[in-house]
Design a protein around this motif. Sequence first.
Motif, PDB file in Angstrom:
ATOM      1  N   ASN A   1     -74.320 116.411  -4.166  1.00 39.39           N
ATOM      2  CA  ASN A   1     -75.760 116.504  -3.759  1.00 39.39           C
ATOM      3  C   ASN A   1     -76.705 115.663  -4.302  1.00 39.39           C
ATOM      4  O   ASN A   1     -77.846 115.935  -3.833  1.00 39.39           O
ATOM      5  CB  ASN A   1     -75.970 118.274  -3.670  1.00 39.39           C
ATOM      6  N   TYR A   2     -76.080 114.851  -5.284  1.00 40.09           N
ATOM      7  CA  TYR A   2     -77.437 113.968  -5.867  1.00 40.09           C
ATOM      8  C   TYR A   2     -76.681 112.737  -5.916  1.00 40.09           C
ATOM      9  O   TYR A   2     -76.706 112.082  -6.809  1.00 40.09           O
ATOM     10  CB  TYR A   2     -77.578 114.303  -7.142  1.00 40.09           C
ATOM     11  N   ASN A   3     -76.131 112.291  -4.634  1.00 38.97           N
ATOM     12  CA  ASN A   3     -75.364 110.911  -4.538  1.00 38.97           C
ATOM     13  C   ASN A   3     -75.587 110.243  -3.367  1.00 38.97           C
ATOM     14  O   ASN A   3     -74.833 109.222  -3.347  1.00 38.97           O
ATOM     15  CB  ASN A   3     -73.833 111.274  -4.712  1.00 38.97           C
ATOM     16  N   GLY A   4     -76.632 110.583  -2.388  1.00 39.13           N
ATOM     17  CA  GLY A   4     -76.805 109.880  -1.399  1.00 39.13           C
ATOM     18  C   GLY A   4     -77.292 108.149  -1.751  1.00 39.13           C
ATOM     19  O   GLY A   4     -76.828 107.235  -0.940  1.00 39.13           O
ATOM     20  N   THR A   5     -77.952 108.013  -2.854  1.00 37.10           N
ATOM     21  CA  THR A   5     -78.416 106.700  -3.169  1.00 37.10           C
ATOM     22  C   THR A   5     -77.215 105.737  -3.377  1.00 37.10           C
ATOM     23  O   THR A   5     -77.107 104.691  -3.164  1.00 37.10           O
ATOM     24  CB  THR A   5     -79.585 106.709  -4.095  1.00 37.10           C
ATOM     25  N   MET A   6     -76.553 106.556  -4.239  1.00 36.57           N
ATOM     26  CA  MET A   6     -75.256 105.941  -4.650  1.00 36.57           C
ATOM     27  C   MET A   6     -74.265 105.365  -3.326  1.00 36.57           C
ATOM     28  O   MET A   6     -73.670 104.279  -3.408  1.00 36.57           O
ATOM     29  CB  MET A   6     -74.535 106.703  -5.680  1.00 36.57           C
ATOM     30  N   VAL A   7     -74.212 106.293  -2.405  1.00 35.78           N
ATOM     31  CA  VAL A   7     -73.364 106.019  -1.256  1.00 35.78           C
ATOM     32  C   VAL A   7     -73.711 104.824  -0.455  1.00 35.78           C
ATOM     33  O   VAL A   7     -73.458 103.787  -0.194  1.00 35.78           O
ATOM     34  CB  VAL A   7     -73.122 107.311  -0.433  1.00 35.78           C
ATOM     35  N   PHE A   8     -75.397 104.786  -0.485  1.00 32.95           N
ATOM     36  CA  PHE A   8     -76.199 103.775   0.151  1.00 32.95           C
ATOM     37  C   PHE A   8     -75.836 102.363  -0.562  1.00 32.95           C
ATOM     38  O   PHE A   8     -75.783 101.333   0.072  1.00 32.95           O
ATOM     39  CB  PHE A   8     -77.597 103.981   0.066  1.00 32.95           C
ATOM     40  N   ALA A   9     -75.673 102.433  -1.918  1.00 34.05           N
ATOM     41  CA  ALA A   9     -75.297 101.299  -2.762  1.00 34.05           C
ATOM     42  C   ALA A   9     -74.170 100.584  -2.358  1.00 34.05           C
ATOM     43  O   ALA A   9     -73.878  99.459  -2.353  1.00 34.05           O
ATOM     44  CB  ALA A   9     -75.568 101.704  -4.276  1.00 34.05           C
ATOM     45  N   LEU A  10     -73.356 101.440  -1.780  1.00 35.19           N
ATOM     46  CA  LEU A  10     -71.826 100.772  -1.618  1.00 35.19           C
ATOM     47  C   LEU A  10     -71.897 100.048  -0.149  1.00 35.19           C
ATOM     48  O   LEU A  10     -70.979  99.269   0.090  1.00 35.19           O
ATOM     49  CB  LEU A  10     -70.781 101.890  -1.313  1.00 35.19           C
ATOM     50  N   GLU A  11     -72.910 100.120   0.441  1.00 34.82           N
ATOM     51  CA  GLU A  11     -73.000  99.417   1.849  1.00 34.82           C
ATOM     52  C   GLU A  11     -72.942  97.991   1.521  1.00 34.82           C
ATOM     53  O   GLU A  11     -72.626  97.359   2.414  1.00 34.82           O
ATOM     54  CB  GLU A  11     -74.488  99.666   2.484  1.00 34.82           C
ATOM     55  N   SER A  12     -73.351  97.417   0.483  1.00 39.83           N
ATOM     56  CA  SER A  12     -73.371  96.096   0.148  1.00 39.83           C
ATOM     57  C   SER A  12     -72.360  95.506  -0.658  1.00 39.83           C
ATOM     58  O   SER A  12     -72.146  94.283  -0.707  1.00 39.83           O
ATOM     59  CB  SER A  12     -74.680  95.504  -0.669  1.00 39.83           C
ATOM     60  N   LEU A  13     -71.450  96.551  -0.700  1.00 40.05           N
ATOM     61  CA  LEU A  13     -69.887  96.153  -1.382  1.00 40.05           C
ATOM     62  C   LEU A  13     -68.881  96.200  -0.713  1.00 40.05           C
ATOM     63  O   LEU A  13     -68.859  96.597   0.273  1.00 40.05           O
ATOM     64  CB  LEU A  13     -70.095  97.097  -2.656  1.00 40.05           C
ATOM     65  N   ASP A  14     -67.837  95.732  -1.041  1.00 41.73           N
ATOM     66  CA  ASP A  14     -66.550  95.729  -0.232  1.00 41.73           C
ATOM     67  C   ASP A  14     -65.787  97.038  -0.695  1.00 41.73           C
ATOM     68  O   ASP A  14     -65.099  97.234  -1.596  1.00 41.73           O
ATOM     69  CB  ASP A  14     -65.685  94.482  -0.868  1.00 41.73           C
ATOM     70  N   CYS A  15     -65.595  97.705   0.347  1.00 44.52           N
ATOM     71  CA  CYS A  15     -65.158  99.431   0.406  1.00 44.52           C
ATOM     72  C   CYS A  15     -63.774  99.269   1.099  1.00 44.52           C
ATOM     73  O   CYS A  15     -63.366 100.210   1.518  1.00 44.52           O
ATOM     74  CB  CYS A  15     -66.108 100.432   0.876  1.00 44.52           C
ATOM     75  N   SER A  16     -63.159  98.109   1.246  1.00 45.96           N
ATOM     76  CA  SER A  16     -62.043  97.965   2.136  1.00 45.96           C
ATOM     77  C   SER A  16     -61.049  98.816   1.693  1.00 45.96           C
ATOM     78  O   SER A  16     -59.975  99.247   2.476  1.00 45.96           O
ATOM     79  CB  SER A  16     -61.582  96.334   2.356  1.00 45.96           C
ATOM     80  N   LYS A  17     -60.676  98.933   0.527  1.00 48.47           N
ATOM     81  CA  LYS A  17     -59.729  99.965  -0.091  1.00 48.47           C
ATOM     82  C   LYS A  17     -59.994 101.133  -0.192  1.00 48.47           C
ATOM     83  O   LYS A  17     -59.121 101.914  -0.989  1.00 48.47           O
ATOM     84  CB  LYS A  17     -59.330  99.424  -1.459  1.00 48.47           C
ATOM     85  N   HIS A  18     -60.956 101.804   0.318  1.00 46.13           N
ATOM     86  CA  HIS A  18     -61.339 103.028  -0.116  1.00 46.13           C
ATOM     87  C   HIS A  18     -61.806 103.668   1.263  1.00 46.13           C
ATOM     88  O   HIS A  18     -62.659 104.738   1.119  1.00 46.13           O
ATOM     89  CB  HIS A  18     -62.813 102.889  -0.823  1.00 46.13           C
TER      90      HIS A  18
END
Length: 236
Positions: free
Chosen positions: A143-160
């Motif tokens: 519930n306090y992590n929306g910005t951190m998930v947004f930060a993942l948009e510019s990173l490679d999450c292919s293994k997640h």
Amino acid sequence: MSDSYHATVRDFKGCTKKELEEMSTDPNSSLSEWSKKSALKKSIKKTRKEKNDSIKLTFSIEKIMTDNIEQLKKNMFSDDWEMVKSSADKLGEIGGDEITDFLISLLKLDNSEIRDRAALALEQIGDNKAVEPLFESIFKNHNYNGTMVFALESLDCSKHLTDLFKILFSEAYEAKISAMTILNTQIFEFTSQDLMNINKMWEYCKLHPEKCPEIENEKVRKEMQESVDGFMEYLK
């Protein structure tokens, strides 16, 4: 003139102006030799000075930069929120391993506002070193992590892929939106078992809507279902 002879300025004391002029036009004269060596010495001296000046300037710039970075780091813990935001932005602009590691360390703090500013700076830097720490902090701080998930948009999450679906199913609306964006825009590595696990999680969410925020919102539920269906196609 022997090979071991070296002309010096003292060799020309007492010479008349005419004699000096005559020697200056003779490329083999002692004056010409002295002029060449003198010019060479001046050139070497100038080059050494310029090199030393350059080294001093580089050192000064590096020291100023280091001092500046250290101050920006300290500012991240300031009571002045505008200073915190400004410092985080500047750290994101500078980037580099040292700053990335520092910002990652901030993701462990209890202060959600500092975590968010660190996450945004990491998003700006775009170093995939931050992927794992971001996921860790996301699942630790519900519930306090929306910005951190947004930060993942510019990173490679292919293994997640599975982790992103966990966010989609279990986290708040802001986090869900970013998770869906990543699912729709990135390419992933996964197995059939990963897909079966994701489908199992989705079925559980539908049976226990209290565990899945926003699932009772018809629009959100439809978008979630579409995200699941898009990957379940690979099981057919």
